[in-house]
Design an enzyme around this catalytic site. Structure first.
Site, PDB file in Angstrom:
ATOM      1  N   TYR A  98      14.290 -12.850 -42.639  1.00 53.80           N
ATOM      2  CA  TYR A  98      14.291 -11.530 -42.513  1.00 53.80           C
ATOM      3  C   TYR A  98      14.309 -11.232 -40.727  1.00 53.80           C
ATOM      4  O   TYR A  98      14.557  -9.905 -40.552  1.00 53.80           O
ATOM      5  CB  TYR A  98      12.665 -10.980 -42.692  1.00 53.80           C
ATOM      6  CG  TYR A  98      12.241 -11.028 -44.193  1.00 53.80           C
ATOM      7  CD1 TYR A  98      12.937 -10.374 -45.062  1.00 53.80           C
ATOM      8  CD2 TYR A  98      11.302 -11.922 -44.465  1.00 53.80           C
ATOM      9  CE1 TYR A  98      12.690 -10.455 -46.396  1.00 53.80           C
ATOM     10  CE2 TYR A  98      10.983 -12.093 -45.858  1.00 53.80           C
ATOM     11  CZ  TYR A  98      11.628 -11.551 -46.765  1.00 53.80           C
ATOM     12  OH  TYR A  98      11.273 -11.386 -48.052  1.00 53.80           O
ATOM     13  N   THR A  99      14.305 -12.066 -39.941  1.00 51.55           N
ATOM     14  CA  THR A  99      14.585 -11.852 -38.287  1.00 51.55           C
ATOM     15  C   THR A  99      15.945 -12.005 -38.170  1.00 51.55           C
ATOM     16  O   THR A  99      16.716 -12.768 -38.967  1.00 51.55           O
ATOM     17  CB  THR A  99      13.498 -12.721 -37.724  1.00 51.55           C
ATOM     18  OG1 THR A  99      13.928 -14.077 -38.138  1.00 51.55           O
ATOM     19  CG2 THR A  99      12.092 -12.439 -38.140  1.00 51.55           C
TER      20      THR A  99
END
Length: 745
Positions: free
Chosen positions: A122-123
């Site tokens: 997600y990052t």
């Protein structure tokens, strides 16, 4: 078939020793400790290098963290992706790293919970600008390259750090038999110390500490460690640093604006709330967390009243919560010799400067080699221009033009190859002028590099200029202010209890409890079967309560810890351990300086301070020396021993009043005679029924004899005045069997 040829037989002890040693060396050198040169552990170095290889510079677009971690573990670091990602996240957290090396986008955790970061899918991430200070000179011959774990790629043994990163961001790690705890520091301070050491190689640690004032954590909490302790820490390489939260007063509230490094705001609130639930913080009415993007740390404590002194309350919270925290310092790192060692500040900076000098020298030599190679090629071109027609003829007519050119024009093989690869359009007159200009420029650069390499002073000057430039580019002001303060002390338990009136009730069988208020009907309380009221005393929750047993020993306990009077209380034997067969006979309460008169029914007594009755020993302490058969009377308080009077009455109706000042003040003992009781009368059972203290001119006492009672006012009591140890006067005939006496006015 000889199976023994396929293996080696060695003793188990030797095998285990060798295996453990190999493992411990791996952990020390390749996992837990940073290298003094670039200040990085292998996993951090590989992450930074892999990101640079992916083109994730500060100016580039970020990529998914999963892509970076995949490259790291697939190419250089064959370990768990979770631990590798966690190492990268740590380098991206501005509250964990003083100068983050990774610029993270997405959820990378918070000061409240540093491990609450999102999964790597997600990052996104890229390198931060300061990572350039680690990577900028990588391709300039400054490092040794080694094969990766499977031998398919090469990776750098270290990064060519332009700043002393080992102290810049610090490091923590646990190896085998050793650990490291290096705190972060301020870049500008470190650069100033490095320049001082370059100028003055004999400078002491104390002189370097004129620049490096102390650690500089990512938070704005105060460092309160005394200067001499910080100096000793940098001198020995070990010690501790104490950091304290910062608070301000706002409209009567206490607002905490900065916490020590790695302290969670939620944990602080939890610690304070736990004390409030335990009724150990009566000064605080409410607390709340008002932290937001503008104010990352804003914890508000609401005092119960405007009279609460914040400068008295906060030291208690510093001592009992993580608002004040001590950090261990152990400057243990791998030196230039490849060995782990705890180093002092001077040794760290001296080794790093040696590393930097070597790096700059390698960079200059690398550049010099490139310049000289280019000049060599340009010289070949120049010769070709001077003999252009001959060069063209040879190329057109000769079967092996390369060998002929080398022989005819005296060219090297490299020069000849370069001439043969030159395009036709580069043979123009304009190109010849460009080559001459480039040659002049390169010769000037070569001369400049040679001067630097041959002059240690000029090389030092270059290193200093580069350090100053990096300090200017990446440095900032100190965040952690240095404020020398004493370590906080917790408040005394009594100071943390709300001062409320209570009536302490002691039963005949030694059960104790406390009822709120002073207007309590102790007789009307419920008691266990076969039990009843023995004594009561009016106290406050901030005071101690003392009980005296039948052997003359005293025991004490805080009043606020006593159980409520709603039940039957608790047995004193649960709190204290009196001698076998002893019973609890007397009860009193007061402040430490309260004067008490302790007496026995044999007619002896003395004055003492209430503090003499208190102590933490569960076995109590001997306070009154008792004759065989004597028992302790209820202690009486005297507000002013110089003016108060003591009234003593015997069971046979003899009453005597004299000044309290006639009694000695003792810490323990038997005391002096209060009233004369002849031995014959004593043997027949005459005892002192009780004592009372009255104020001069306005006292009043009441005596009880069965169903009868008699109240004597001051004017009546004066008639019984006399000297201590005299017989006193007789009470009226109906009061000759006195059972007890009490002050009623």
């Amino acid at each position: 078939m000889n199976l023994q040829a396929n293996y080696e037989q060695i003793p188990l002890k030797e095998y285990a020793e060798r295996a453990y040693l190999d493992y411990s060396m791996y952990v020390v050198l390749d996992r837990a400790l940073p290298f003094v040169g670039d200040g990085l552990k292998p996993v951090q170095r590989r992450i930074v290098y892999a990101m640079s290889e992916l083109g994730l510079a500060a100016s580039a677009k970020p990529k998914k963290s999963a892509r970076t971690i995949g490259d790291v573990i697939g190419k250089f670091h064959p370990h768990g992706d979770t631990s590798c990602y966690e190492a990268m996240v740590l380098m991206a957290q501005p509250f964990s790293y003083r100068y983050p090396l990774v610029d993270g986008q997405g959820n990378f955790g918070s000061p409240d919970d540093p491990k609450s970061f999102a999964a790597m899918r997600y990052t996104e991430s890229k390198l931060s600008p300061i990572a350039e200070a680690l990577l900028g000179e990588l391709g300039q011959g400054t490092v040794d390259w080694v094969p990766n774990f499977d031998g398919t790629l090469e990776e750098p043994s270290w990064l060519p750090a332009r700043v002393p990163h080992v102290l810049l961001n610090g490091s923590m790690g646990i190896a085998v038999g050793m650990a490291t705890d290096i705190p972060p520091h301020n870049l500008r301070e470190l650069v100033a110390a490095c320049i001082r050491l370059l100028d003055e190689p004999e400078a002491t640690v104390a002189e370097l500490c004129e620049h490096v004032k102390g650690p500089d954590y990512p938070t704005e909490a105060e460092i309160i460690t005394p200067r001499h302790e910080l100096l000793a820490m940098y001198r020995n390489g070990t010690g501790s640093v104490r950091a304290r939260a910062v608070y301000v007063r706002e409209e009567g509230n206490i607002v905490i604006t900065a916490l020590p490094h790695q302290v969670s705001p939620s944990k602080i609130l939890e610690q304070i709330a736990a004390q409030m639930r335990a009724k150990k913080l009566p000064m605080i009415e409410d607390l709340r967390d008002e932290s937001d993007h503008e104010n990352p740390i804003r914890l508000v404590l609401v005092p119960r009243s405007s009279r609460v002194d914040a400068d008295e309350l906060m030291p208690h919270l510093f001592a009992t919560t993580d608002l004040e925290k001590s950090f261990r310092v152990n400057l243990n790192m791998i030196g230039l010799d490849g060995r782990p060692q705890v180093k002092d500040l001077k040794k760290i900076l001296a080794e790093w400067l040696a590393f930097r000098t070597s790096t700059v020298t390698r960079r200059l030599n690398h550049r010099l080699a490139k310049v000289e190679r280019r000049l060599h090629l340009l010289e070949g071109l120049r010769i070709a221009y001077l003999n252009l027609d001959e060069v063209i003829r040879i190329i057109r007519t000769e079967e092996e033009p390369k060998a002929v050119l080398m022989a005819r024009l005296g060219l090297s093989e490299e020069q000849t190859d370069y001439i043969l690869e030159t395009r036709l359009r580069q043979l123009a007159r304009l190109e010849e002028m460009k080559i001459n200009a480039e040659r002049d420029q390169l010769e000037e650069e070569r001369a400049r590099i040679n001067v630097l390499l041959k002059s240690p002073a000029k090389l030092k000057g270059l290193i200093k200029d580069e350090l100053r430039a990096d300090a200017e580019k990446y440095g900032d002001a100190r965040r952690s202010p240095l404020v020398e303060r004493e370590a906080a002390q917790a408040l005394d338990e009594s100071a943390l209890v709300a001062s409320e009136p209570v009536t302490v009730v002691l039963s005949q069988k030694g059960w104790i409890r406390a009822a709120k208020g002073h207007d309590i009907d102790a007789e009307g309380l419920s008691y266990r079967e076969g039990d009843g009221l023995l004594a009561t005393v009016k106290a406050r929750t901030t005071q101690q309560v003392a009980v005296i047993d039948s052997t003359g020993r005293s025991y004490s306990t805080p009043a606020h810890t006593l159980p409520s009077a709603r039940g039957n209380g608790e047995p004193l034997t649960g709190r204290f351990t009196p001698p076998g067969g002893a019973s609890f006979d007397a009860l009193c309460a007061g402040d430490n300086d309260t004067r008490l008169i302790l007496a026995t029914d044999f007619g002896y007594g003395f004055v003492t301070r209430f503090e003499a009755l208190t102590g933490r020993n569960k076995a109590g302490k001997q306070i009154i020396s008792l004759s065989d058969g004597a028992r302790v009377l209820a202690p009486q308080a005297s507000a002013d021993p110089a003016r108060d009077r003591i009234v003593v009455v015997t069971s046979e109706g003899h009453l005597l009043m004299f000044s309290v000042a006639e009694l000695p003040e003792l810490d323990k003992g038997k005391g002096n005679k209060l009233i004369e009781v002849p031995k014959k009368q004593l043997a027949e059972g005459e005892r002192v029924a009780g004592i009372a203290v009255v104020a001069e001119g306005k006292g009043e006492v009441t005596m009880y004899a069965g169903a009868r009672k008699l109240t004597l006012k001051w004017a009546d009591l004066v008639e019984y005045g006399g000297n201590r140890a005299s017989r006193g006067g007789l009470l009226p005939r109906g009061l000759r069997r006195v059972e007890r006496i009490e002050t009623t006015g």
